[in-house]
Design a protein around this motif. Sequence first.
Motif, mmCIF file in Angstrom:
data_model
loop_
_atom_site.group_PDB
_atom_site.id
_atom_site.type_symbol
_atom_site.label_atom_id
_atom_site.label_comp_id
_atom_site.label_asym_id
_atom_site.label_seq_id
_atom_site.Cartn_x
_atom_site.Cartn_y
_atom_site.Cartn_z
ATOM 1 N N ARG A 175 0.831 -1.202 0.000
ATOM 2 C CA ARG A 175 0.000 0.000 0.000
ATOM 3 C C ARG A 175 0.868 1.257 0.000
ATOM 4 N NH1 ARG A 175 -5.684 -0.414 0.088
ATOM 5 N NH2 ARG A 175 -5.321 1.774 -0.404
ATOM 6 N N PRO A 176 1.471 1.581 -1.138
ATOM 7 C CA PRO A 176 2.325 2.771 -1.193
ATOM 8 C C PRO A 176 1.553 4.061 -0.985
ATOM 9 C CG PRO A 176 1.955 1.880 -3.393
ATOM 10 C CD PRO A 176 1.425 0.865 -2.430
ATOM 11 N N ASP A 177 0.244 4.059 -1.266
ATOM 12 C CA ASP A 177 -0.550 5.263 -1.062
ATOM 13 C C ASP A 177 -0.711 5.567 0.418
ATOM 14 O OD1 ASP A 177 -2.062 2.907 -0.836
ATOM 15 O OD2 ASP A 177 -3.927 3.871 -1.434
ATOM 16 N N VAL A 178 -1.003 4.541 1.210
ATOM 17 C CA VAL A 178 -1.137 4.719 2.652
ATOM 18 C C VAL A 178 0.201 5.152 3.248
ATOM 19 C CG1 VAL A 178 -1.676 3.548 4.828
ATOM 20 C CG2 VAL A 178 -3.014 3.038 2.770
ATOM 21 N N ASP A 179 1.268 4.489 2.832
ATOM 22 C CA ASP A 179 2.600 4.827 3.331
ATOM 23 C C ASP A 179 2.974 6.260 2.980
ATOM 24 O OD1 ASP A 179 5.317 4.144 4.376
ATOM 25 O OD2 ASP A 179 5.877 4.415 2.275
ATOM 26 N N ALA A 180 2.713 6.661 1.737
ATOM 27 C CA ALA A 180 3.120 8.002 1.288
ATOM 28 C C ALA A 180 2.418 9.093 2.077
ATOM 29 C CB ALA A 180 2.833 8.155 -0.208
ATOM 30 N N LEU A 181 1.118 8.920 2.312
ATOM 31 C CA LEU A 181 0.368 9.950 3.025
ATOM 32 C C LEU A 181 0.865 10.111 4.456
ATOM 33 C CD1 LEU A 181 -1.881 11.974 3.444
ATOM 34 C CD2 LEU A 181 -3.462 10.071 3.827
ATOM 35 N N TYR A 182 0.984 9.009 5.184
ATOM 36 C CA TYR A 182 1.331 9.125 6.599
ATOM 37 C C TYR A 182 2.826 9.351 6.811
ATOM 38 C CZ TYR A 182 -3.494 7.821 6.946
ATOM 39 O OH TYR A 182 -4.862 7.822 6.801
ATOM 40 N N MET A 183 3.651 9.013 5.811
ATOM 41 C CA MET A 183 5.057 9.408 5.880
ATOM 42 C C MET A 183 5.183 10.920 5.698
ATOM 43 S SD MET A 183 8.168 8.639 6.407
ATOM 44 C CE MET A 183 8.187 6.856 6.307
ATOM 45 N N ALA A 184 4.390 11.476 4.791
ATOM 46 C CA ALA A 184 4.394 12.932 4.614
ATOM 47 C C ALA A 184 3.971 13.617 5.908
ATOM 48 C CB ALA A 184 3.467 13.330 3.465
ATOM 49 N N ALA A 185 2.970 13.055 6.579
ATOM 50 C CA ALA A 185 2.526 13.632 7.848
ATOM 51 C C ALA A 185 3.626 13.544 8.899
ATOM 52 C CB ALA A 185 1.278 12.891 8.333
ATOM 53 N N CYS A 186 4.315 12.435 8.949
ATOM 54 C CA CYS A 186 5.407 12.273 9.908
ATOM 55 C C CYS A 186 6.506 13.301 9.663
ATOM 56 C CB CYS A 186 5.971 10.848 9.810
ATOM 57 S SG CYS A 186 7.304 10.483 10.979
ATOM 58 N N GLN A 187 6.827 13.522 8.397
ATOM 59 C CA GLN A 187 7.870 14.491 8.066
ATOM 60 C C GLN A 187 7.437 15.913 8.391
ATOM 61 O OE1 GLN A 187 8.296 13.241 3.996
ATOM 62 N NE2 GLN A 187 10.008 11.879 4.446
ATOM 63 N N VAL A 188 6.155 16.208 8.209
ATOM 64 C CA VAL A 188 5.642 17.537 8.585
ATOM 65 C C VAL A 188 5.762 17.742 10.086
ATOM 66 C CG1 VAL A 188 3.531 18.919 8.789
ATOM 67 C CG2 VAL A 188 4.112 17.826 6.613
ATOM 68 N N MET A 189 5.417 16.725 10.858
ATOM 69 C CA MET A 189 5.363 16.865 12.313
ATOM 70 C C MET A 189 6.727 16.758 12.985
ATOM 71 S SD MET A 189 1.885 14.897 13.474
ATOM 72 C CE MET A 189 1.612 13.785 12.113
ATOM 73 N N THR A 190 7.617 15.938 12.438
ATOM 74 C CA THR A 190 8.881 15.661 13.125
ATOM 75 C C THR A 190 10.110 16.101 12.348
ATOM 76 O OG1 THR A 190 9.176 13.434 12.191
ATOM 77 C CG2 THR A 190 7.783 13.632 14.149
ATOM 78 N N GLY A 191 9.942 16.404 11.066
ATOM 79 C CA GLY A 191 11.096 16.773 10.255
ATOM 80 C C GLY A 191 11.891 15.597 9.757
ATOM 81 N N GLN A 192 11.429 14.387 10.023
ATOM 82 C CA GLN A 192 12.136 13.192 9.566
ATOM 83 C C GLN A 192 11.136 12.067 9.356
ATOM 84 O OE1 GLN A 192 14.916 12.363 12.702
ATOM 85 N NE2 GLN A 192 13.339 11.886 14.197
ATOM 86 N N GLY A 193 11.621 10.972 8.805
ATOM 87 C CA GLY A 193 10.760 9.816 8.565
ATOM 88 C C GLY A 193 11.561 8.544 8.626
ATOM 89 N N GLY A 194 10.921 7.443 8.324
ATOM 90 C CA GLY A 194 11.569 6.144 8.350
ATOM 91 C C GLY A 194 10.572 5.081 8.772
ATOM 92 N N TRP A 195 11.082 3.866 8.902
ATOM 93 C CA TRP A 195 10.231 2.741 9.274
ATOM 94 C C TRP A 195 10.846 2.000 10.452
ATOM 95 C CZ3 TRP A 195 11.622 4.100 4.333
ATOM 96 C CH2 TRP A 195 10.589 4.626 3.545
ATOM 97 N N PRO A 196 10.009 1.518 11.373
ATOM 98 C CA PRO A 196 8.558 1.488 11.312
ATOM 99 C C PRO A 196 7.964 2.894 11.427
ATOM 100 C CG PRO A 196 9.298 0.848 13.492
ATOM 101 C CD PRO A 196 10.527 0.957 12.641
ATOM 102 N N LEU A 197 6.897 3.100 10.705
ATOM 103 C CA LEU A 197 6.157 4.360 10.759
ATOM 104 C C LEU A 197 4.876 4.108 11.548
ATOM 105 C CD1 LEU A 197 5.456 7.254 9.847
ATOM 106 C CD2 LEU A 197 4.591 6.267 7.716
ATOM 107 N N ASN A 198 4.674 4.874 12.616
ATOM 108 C CA ASN A 198 3.504 4.699 13.478
ATOM 109 C C ASN A 198 2.698 5.984 13.489
ATOM 110 O OD1 ASN A 198 3.894 1.954 14.783
ATOM 111 N ND2 ASN A 198 5.891 2.899 15.179
ATOM 112 N N ALA A 199 1.489 5.923 12.887
ATOM 113 C CA ALA A 199 0.626 7.102 12.777
ATOM 114 C C ALA A 199 -0.671 6.858 13.552
ATOM 115 C CB ALA A 199 0.319 7.397 11.316
ATOM 116 N N PHE A 200 -1.081 7.865 14.308
ATOM 117 C CA PHE A 200 -2.339 7.816 15.051
ATOM 118 C C PHE A 200 -3.362 8.663 14.301
ATOM 119 C CE2 PHE A 200 0.933 6.750 18.029
ATOM 120 C CZ PHE A 200 0.362 5.813 18.885
ATOM 121 N N LEU A 201 -4.510 8.065 13.968
ATOM 122 C CA LEU A 201 -5.487 8.718 13.104
ATOM 123 C C LEU A 201 -6.819 8.923 13.800
ATOM 124 C CD1 LEU A 201 -5.187 6.531 9.839
ATOM 125 C CD2 LEU A 201 -3.530 8.161 10.754
#
Length: 671
Positions: free
Chosen positions: A91-117
């Motif tokens: 699911r690259p679409d799900v990953d792309a959206l919440y990775m973008a959110a992680c980068q907005v909030m923290t300035g960085q990204g990576g995996w595991p990616l844990n998003a609270f919705l």
Amino acid sequence: MNMAKQEPTNRLSECTSPYLLQHASNPVAWQPWDDTAIELARKLDRPLLVSIGYAACHWCHVMEHESFDDEETAALMNEKLVCIKVDREERPDVDALYMAACQVMTGQGGWPLNAFLDPHTLKPFFAGTYFPPKQGYGRPSWPQLVIAMSDAWSGQRDGLVNNSDMIIEHINKMAANPTSDEGDLKELIEAVTEGSVQHSLKLFDTENGGFGGAPKFPHPMELEALLRYGSEQSKVAVEMSLRCMSERGLFDHLGGGWHRYCVDSAWAVPHFEKMLYDNALLLPIHSRALRDGVGDKLVHQRVIQLTLEWLKREMLDPNGGVWSTLDADSDDGTGHKEEGAFYVWTPQQVESSLGVQDGELACSRWTITKAGNFENSGSSVLAISDVEELSDEKEEELRLTLLKKRAERSRPGTDDKVLTSWNGMLLVALSELEGDLASEIGEHTVQGLLERSTNENGSVLRTWRGETDGGPGFLDDYAWAALGLLNWGIATDNETCIKRALSITKRLLKEFSDTDGGFWLSTSNHGELPIRQRCETDSAVPGSTSIVVRLLSTLLGIWPAHEESDSWRTYAMDSISKLGEGLKQRGPAYWSLLNASQDLLRPWAVWHIHHDGTEPEELRQLRNTAGDCQLVISTQSSSDGKERGDAPWMAWLCEGMSCKAPITKPSDLIW
């Protein structure tokens, strides 16, 4: 049963993704990403935890062991949240959206990616990566975070909802590129390419090759751009980068294949996972450097050969197609999984396998020392050193003996799903390689793409594994499958591949194109997310839009007078114009698109050869000397009035819509 009172249970045993199946035995009540899980969270009115990773992800395994396998932590998660596990490769679409959110909030990204919705809108109100089981590393513990998110959802919901709205708004603004007011796209691409190349050369590591410092990634799209640029300085950067990556720890010198990246700036110690995409992207860089005379041809030939051997030995699915990844971790012989355990050696291990004399030779050749260089373990990551008294034949004997001995170790896990995009990517690479081994792997890859991954109507799957098909394909699946089948069909005179490529292209343009220009990553078949994603910038792989442009450019080069040619050109040009200002401001984020755009905007030269079943011998040299926008089409089928008559073969050099007079002299087959 009343769903409002239903407590979730772990449903991952129903999935086919190896990554999800790794978590099927966790006490966490993991759900797959589907309507059932989302609706459950809404009925229970709990935050959705979307935890994203992939099978070969080292830190994903660490967090699973520390937190998700812990009964107390799992009970807390099950009480406070509805927990979804996502394989980012599915699911690259799900990953792309919440990775973008992680980068907005923290300035960085990576995996595991844990998003609270927010389960009602699927908008994220917090996202991060790895969290330890106990507070440390400047981070809260995972249990502390779970409690904090749950409490905030219960007591400060309005603030969370407002925060999630602002995050989505920010992501939308980031994705919006004002259309360029440049009248001449060719000038725009040339200017952005020039600036990006100069930026790259400033970052070039003159001591170790590559770009920037640790951690260090291969950057194949950047290397392709430098090869295309063709200056002496850019050639030096490519030569040194490829040599260092091929002779040091990034490459598996016994078994073949590149690891994902190195944790240091000198390419000494890799992150040991092997991804099909890295190998699919690096193979054609070495192939092109070999053709262009950049670097030592023996270096290129060695890594190409060993990588092909690895693919055949370890990665081919019995039903056609090629598997996705090898894990970084494996049993170290004590029952514990350790990263790199399968690949590192001590002098004692080498000598017990080869004897003292041959062991010393092997340790000298592959830089295996008593001190070692891997995490103070006394083990060494292999790297090439010159040994004058070691012949090629003796080296191969030692390599095969150690490879056989290594095969007795506990193997890293294999993610044995077949990803359409990565298989198409590999087929593009194999289309450029010579030899029986490349041909054999190519035909195996084609089998999987034609029989399982794609259909005659042009529809494409994202994945399949065993007898089970995955969901609908994304833009990258369509683009890479079409380009791979097209290139292979042209290279091998396979009409079935060419027809399938055209069918996929037609469907791609219908389902993924944006009426305002460019392409969407997903369609309505993939479900709804707060934002419909594009994939234009490069990550570890090329942005999907760039592969569509490359596909359309190739189609235009082959069939400039095709009934769809005007449409192909419009779609490609509009997707570049759509990015306008983004290209100017962030050129190096678009290496693959810059490369593909050059093929769109430059004139093509194509040799068409109609033969009786036997090609003229000179075609091999003609193919090997082909540059950008130069192509050889050799076929037993006549087309567009190109008919050999009674001659064994006849050839036409066409540039755009114009073809020169036919020739039958082998010496005339030149660019």
